[in-house]
Design an enzyme around this catalytic site. Sequence first.
Site, short mmCIF file in Angstrom:
data_model
loop_
_atom_site.label_atom_id
_atom_site.label_comp_id
_atom_site.label_asym_id
_atom_site.label_seq_id
_atom_site.Cartn_x
_atom_site.Cartn_y
_atom_site.Cartn_z
CB SER A 185 1.38 -4.81 -3.50
OG SER A 185 0.97 -4.15 -4.67
CG ASP A 387 6.11 -6.03 -9.83
OD1 ASP A 387 5.09 -6.11 -10.53
OD2 ASP A 387 6.19 -5.34 -8.80
CG HIS A 449 3.40 -7.64 -7.65
ND1 HIS A 449 3.84 -6.36 -7.45
CD2 HIS A 449 2.29 -7.77 -6.86
CE1 HIS A 449 3.05 -5.73 -6.59
NE2 HIS A 449 2.11 -6.57 -6.21
#
EC number: 3.4.16.6
Length: 640
Positions: A185, A387, A449
């Site tokens: 991320s 994601d 994710h």
Amino acid sequence: MGFSGSRANTALGAWSKWLTLCLAMTQPFSVTAKSAADYYVHSLPGQPEGPLLKMHAGHIEISPETSGNLFFWHFENRHIADKPRTVVWLNGGPGCSSEDGALMEIGPYRLIDKETLNYTEGSWDEFANLLFVDQPVGTGFSYGSTEHYVHELDEMASQFVTFLEKWFEIFPHYEPDDLYFAGESYAGQYIPYIARAILDRNKKQDVLANNRVWNLKGLLIGNGWISPQHQYPAYLPYVYQEGVVQGGTQEANLIEAKAAKCMKELNVEDTTGTVHIPDCEDILQAILDYTHKGKRCINMYDIRLTDEYSACGMNWPPDLKDVQPYLRRKDVVKALHINEEKQTGWTECAGAVGSSFKARKSKPAVELLPGLLEEGLPILLFSGQKDLICNHIGTEDMIKNMKWSGGTGFELSPGVWAPRQYWTFEGEPAGIYQQARNLTYVLFYNASHMVPFDYPRRTRDMLDKFLGVDITHIGGDPADSRIDGEKGPTTSVGAHPNSTAAAEREKEKLNTAAWKAYYKSGEVALIIVSTAAVVWGIFLWRSRRKHQSSGYRSIYPMLGLNSTGSLGRFSHKHSRGNGDIEAADFDETELDGQPSQAFLSRSSGDGETYAVGEESSDEEDGASDGQQLMFDQSRGEGRS
């Protein structure tokens, strides 16, 4: 005939001065300098049956002026392949704790409830040491003055290099390891900046002269937020492709209007070099609003799931409901050497850190990637197919348009692109590999994710391939991992014997580093005390000679000095043999020998369907409905 009173007072005064001097000289070492033993985790509440993994944890001060302390949790590799490796893992946010990675993704333990840990099959500590760090200051268990929270990416990278320098001073035997950085991320911004800072550091004369070059060997970034210019515009095509939004509806037109506004901002020269663009954040919020049905909305981290509105994924993954209460337990805080006076309780993501860390003057990390690749640093980018927030379309567009080493994207030659290779793992379709000129891209089918949360064994296989781990020479049960039907280097995701030769080399390295570790941990006090004792002995000898005619035999028997005094106790500490360098401070029986069968038997989480977790109990400012959801909720900027 004995000493007169004046002579006695003189001798006692001399002894007092020497004792005071010795105490003063040893004070800085015994109080302020910590050793590796001070960070050793002797036990972990809720640990599964079997020998405890070798761990160290605690705070390292990086800035005395601002009381800045970063928390780390280190797991030593369970086996050694051909050479020692260390992987540093960072979660994103900004402001989200890397204990997410430790307890829900790549670490050796996962919680099965608020009190009980279980082994994870496919954890990344099989062949690599793992170092989880809560950074920047204010994240997770890390603490410092709120007035000095970081604002820019280069500032963050500088602080992290300082942390590593101090960490290697305490753990010098890991400094020669091959070093890798991994994360997900917003760590897609952190990691390239840290890598750039390390490579620049390695070129400094004092580093070269002292042979302190760090062997940075590669970067792994999962579902990374790297290039806003390519990833903001990818929201709309992604939700259309996945059927999240139906085109032609009034709501879809609203989303398209926000996307058009974002594109206009991206075309403005002043915004093309920024990490965060508020008008572009509105696209994701509009998508989440579109999926709002009753009290539910889509999970932005896994579009196969829903969550309570307006959390929309903030309560996920389901393990989160157990991680927070576990890390707030007093016995866990004590076991991990956490400064209780500086902590109000672990929180997954610190809103105050995210609010400060806007990186308004920082260029996006995508601008650093070409230079890193051209300097020969291998980089692996991987994406979970399901994601939304950092979706694979944005990452693929970024790669397609990036220029480095004489080519664009995955070009092998002008107009000829590297093929997309199909990956199967243990007979199941796992994803796609594509690579060229030091860059590798992996798409994980049916993953979120947090890809390691979904597929720990597959991500471990990916890691071992990237690190070049080959178990051919040490045996074990190889994993059936194939790319375009062909097996590559033999990897193993599970139990296998250790490499004796590599272990012997590692032991020799530890023995070489032992004195350095002891020196930094305060054992230098032994030299000081010994020197003082010699000087005191000379003083006694001279006094005896001077006063032999007076029948002198001993000085102040009330002091109780003898041949087995304090120096004898120091010598005993060094008689523990050639085991671990922290041997004087803990029971070596916990560490020696191979893991038992119970230790090696762990369950796999692959293929499970995860229910939506309970509502998060984070105690910081929650999200409000409406705009900038990602920047105001408990996950900081939402990219954890």
